[in-house]
Design a protein around this motif. Sequence first.
Motif, PDB file in Angstrom:
ATOM      1  N   SER A 108      -5.888  -4.895  -7.616  1.00  0.00           N
ATOM      2  CA  SER A 108      -5.224  -4.044  -7.901  1.00  0.00           C
ATOM      3  C   SER A 108      -6.074  -2.171  -7.622  1.00  0.00           C
ATOM      4  O   SER A 108      -7.188  -2.402  -8.626  1.00  0.00           O
ATOM      5  CB  SER A 108      -4.364  -3.705  -8.797  1.00  0.00           C
ATOM      6  N   THR A 109      -5.173  -1.166  -7.006  1.00  0.00           N
ATOM      7  CA  THR A 109      -6.046  -0.073  -7.652  1.00  0.00           C
ATOM      8  C   THR A 109      -5.666   0.441  -9.129  1.00  0.00           C
ATOM      9  O   THR A 109      -4.589   0.223  -9.467  1.00  0.00           O
ATOM     10  CB  THR A 109      -6.224   0.545  -6.552  1.00  0.00           C
ATOM     11  N   ASP A 110      -6.407   1.191  -9.449  1.00  0.00           N
ATOM     12  CA  ASP A 110      -6.084   2.366 -10.669  1.00  0.00           C
ATOM     13  C   ASP A 110      -4.552   2.817 -10.657  1.00  0.00           C
ATOM     14  O   ASP A 110      -4.096   3.383 -11.918  1.00  0.00           O
ATOM     15  CB  ASP A 110      -7.016   2.946 -11.941  1.00  0.00           C
TER      16      ASP A 110
ATOM     17  N   HIS B 264     -15.174  -1.525 -10.838  1.00  0.00           N
ATOM     18  CA  HIS B 264     -13.120  -1.096  -9.834  1.00  0.00           C
ATOM     19  C   HIS B 264     -12.017  -1.828 -11.197  1.00  0.00           C
ATOM     20  O   HIS B 264     -12.476  -2.012 -12.112  1.00  0.00           O
ATOM     21  CB  HIS B 264     -13.266  -1.770  -8.790  1.00  0.00           C
TER      22      HIS B 264
ATOM     23  N   ASP C  73      -7.327   5.158  -1.200  1.00  0.00           N
ATOM     24  CA  ASP C  73      -7.420   3.251  -1.796  1.00  0.00           C
ATOM     25  C   ASP C  73      -7.853   2.848  -0.490  1.00  0.00           C
ATOM     26  O   ASP C  73      -7.031   2.748   0.617  1.00  0.00           O
ATOM     27  CB  ASP C  73      -6.032   2.783  -2.290  1.00  0.00           C
TER      28      ASP C  73
ATOM     29  N   TYR D  22       0.630  -1.298  -0.067  1.00  0.00           N
ATOM     30  CA  TYR D  22      -0.269   0.182   0.036  1.00  0.00           C
ATOM     31  C   TYR D  22       1.128   1.085  -0.278  1.00  0.00           C
ATOM     32  O   TYR D  22       1.734   1.273   1.118  1.00  0.00           O
ATOM     33  CB  TYR D  22      -0.934   0.210   1.638  1.00  0.00           C
TER      34      TYR D  22
ATOM     35  N   THR E  65     -15.395   3.257  -6.082  1.00  0.00           N
ATOM     36  CA  THR E  65     -15.246   1.598  -6.709  1.00  0.00           C
ATOM     37  C   THR E  65     -14.630   0.982  -6.291  1.00  0.00           C
ATOM     38  O   THR E  65     -13.660   0.899  -5.160  1.00  0.00           O
ATOM     39  CB  THR E  65     -14.314   2.314  -8.457  1.00  0.00           C
ATOM     40  N   VAL E  66     -15.173  -0.771  -5.934  1.00  0.00           N
ATOM     41  CA  VAL E  66     -14.906  -0.898  -5.145  1.00  0.00           C
ATOM     42  C   VAL E  66     -15.162  -2.760  -6.180  1.00  0.00           C
ATOM     43  O   VAL E  66     -16.252  -3.193  -6.413  1.00  0.00           O
ATOM     44  CB  VAL E  66     -15.875  -1.239  -3.561  1.00  0.00           C
TER      45      VAL E  66
ATOM     46  N   TYR F 222      -8.529  -1.011   1.363  1.00  0.00           N
ATOM     47  CA  TYR F 222      -8.640  -2.938   0.991  1.00  0.00           C
ATOM     48  C   TYR F 222      -8.988  -3.333   2.822  1.00  0.00           C
ATOM     49  O   TYR F 222      -9.059  -2.781   3.719  1.00  0.00           O
ATOM     50  CB  TYR F 222      -7.423  -3.497   1.185  1.00  0.00           C
TER      51      TYR F 222
ATOM     52  N   ILE G  52     -11.277  -4.039  -1.963  1.00  0.00           N
ATOM     53  CA  ILE G  52     -10.606  -3.629  -2.633  1.00  0.00           C
ATOM     54  C   ILE G  52     -11.161  -2.407  -2.879  1.00  0.00           C
ATOM     55  O   ILE G  52     -12.322  -2.726  -3.861  1.00  0.00           O
ATOM     56  CB  ILE G  52      -9.659  -4.273  -2.898  1.00  0.00           C
ATOM     57  N   GLY G  53     -10.845  -0.698  -2.965  1.00  0.00           N
ATOM     58  CA  GLY G  53     -12.093  -0.114  -3.683  1.00  0.00           C
ATOM     59  C   GLY G  53     -10.332   1.625  -3.847  1.00  0.00           C
ATOM     60  O   GLY G  53      -9.416   1.543  -3.213  1.00  0.00           O
ATOM     61  N   ASP G  54     -11.191   2.262  -4.106  1.00  0.00           N
ATOM     62  CA  ASP G  54     -10.851   3.822  -3.987  1.00  0.00           C
ATOM     63  C   ASP G  54     -11.696   4.745  -4.421  1.00  0.00           C
ATOM     64  O   ASP G  54     -12.389   4.655  -4.995  1.00  0.00           O
ATOM     65  CB  ASP G  54     -10.381   3.264  -6.030  1.00  0.00           C
TER      66      ASP G  54
END
Length: 345
Positions: free
Chosen positions: A281-283, A233, A139, A127, A214-215, A141, A154-156
């Motif tokens: 993963s996240t963006d 996501h 971000d 992270y 987003t998740v 998780y 996991i999210g953003d």
Amino acid sequence: MLTVTLLVALIGSLANSVMALVGLLVFLPAAAAALCTVRQTALVCAWTALLGSSAFLTGGSDIALADRVLLLVLTACLIAASLYACRRRIHREHTMVRLHSAAVAMQQQILRPLPLLTEDVRVDGVYEPVQEDRLVGGDIYDVVESAWGTRVLIGDVQGKGLAAVGAAFAVIGSFREAAHREPTLTALVDALDASVTRHNSSVARDGDDERFVTVLVLNIDARGEVQAVNCGHVPPQLIAAHSVTTPPLDNGVPLGLAALTTEPVRVGRFPFPGDTTLLLSTDGLTESRAADGAFYPLSDRLAALGTLPPSDLPRALQQDAHAYAGKTSPHDDIAILTVRRRRRP
């Protein structure tokens, strides 16, 4: 301290003006106040006071008495100011250490340290908040072991700043509570959406911007498949011995925007045998850009790095993304998780 004193004495001897250069030593206490402990600063101040007194008592006739008195007064004032500044600096440093320790303890309750273990899976990861002075970014998780299996989130959060962190806290808190209460992923996602909606209503009254989140929510149990709901996501990647695939999942709307659509939440399913690794993963990873603007080729890089142990893969991907971006290093938080089934007795 001794080096500066010797340099002043040497240069003064070459220039036949030792006593005139002694005044330069008054800067030693200021340097010590910025770098040393209080005792070390006091030692430097005592040394400077000794040299200043010697200059006052033994100064040559070429230096006026008024100048020697002024040098002694300035030295005394600077010594007092340096001791005070050193004490203030040490106090601020201790305060910052206490605040950092409290922030670390808070972070460990919000984003628990990896790896995370349950009866079903082991979750490794890395992270990285985009702002180095901040322990928690947008971000998120979490992993919860429930009566229906292990729930992984996991999210953003859209945007950055304290408002984004507030929305992240709302989602994590709701996930930890609803994951134990809701038997289905659809009900769990509905609870998460409701928490974001309540948070947005609260911050809107204070004049702050509303956020969407987003998740990707997974449910993994003893059966050989994964149940998943993707709310806008980055899709997961399934890494097998000689292949990297993207499981087919419906892409729903992010949390906080459910009222804008009539489409129901759909749960997708895909196989997850024990010899595969699931990458989340996240963006911040997928949208890392090279100097020419090209996005980070995650699938291609996984084909090259996917043979690494799951515990090492997230860190390797993070470093590879930084190397790919170069001087245009990622401008977003990065969260990378690997999920691996644990061997049951």
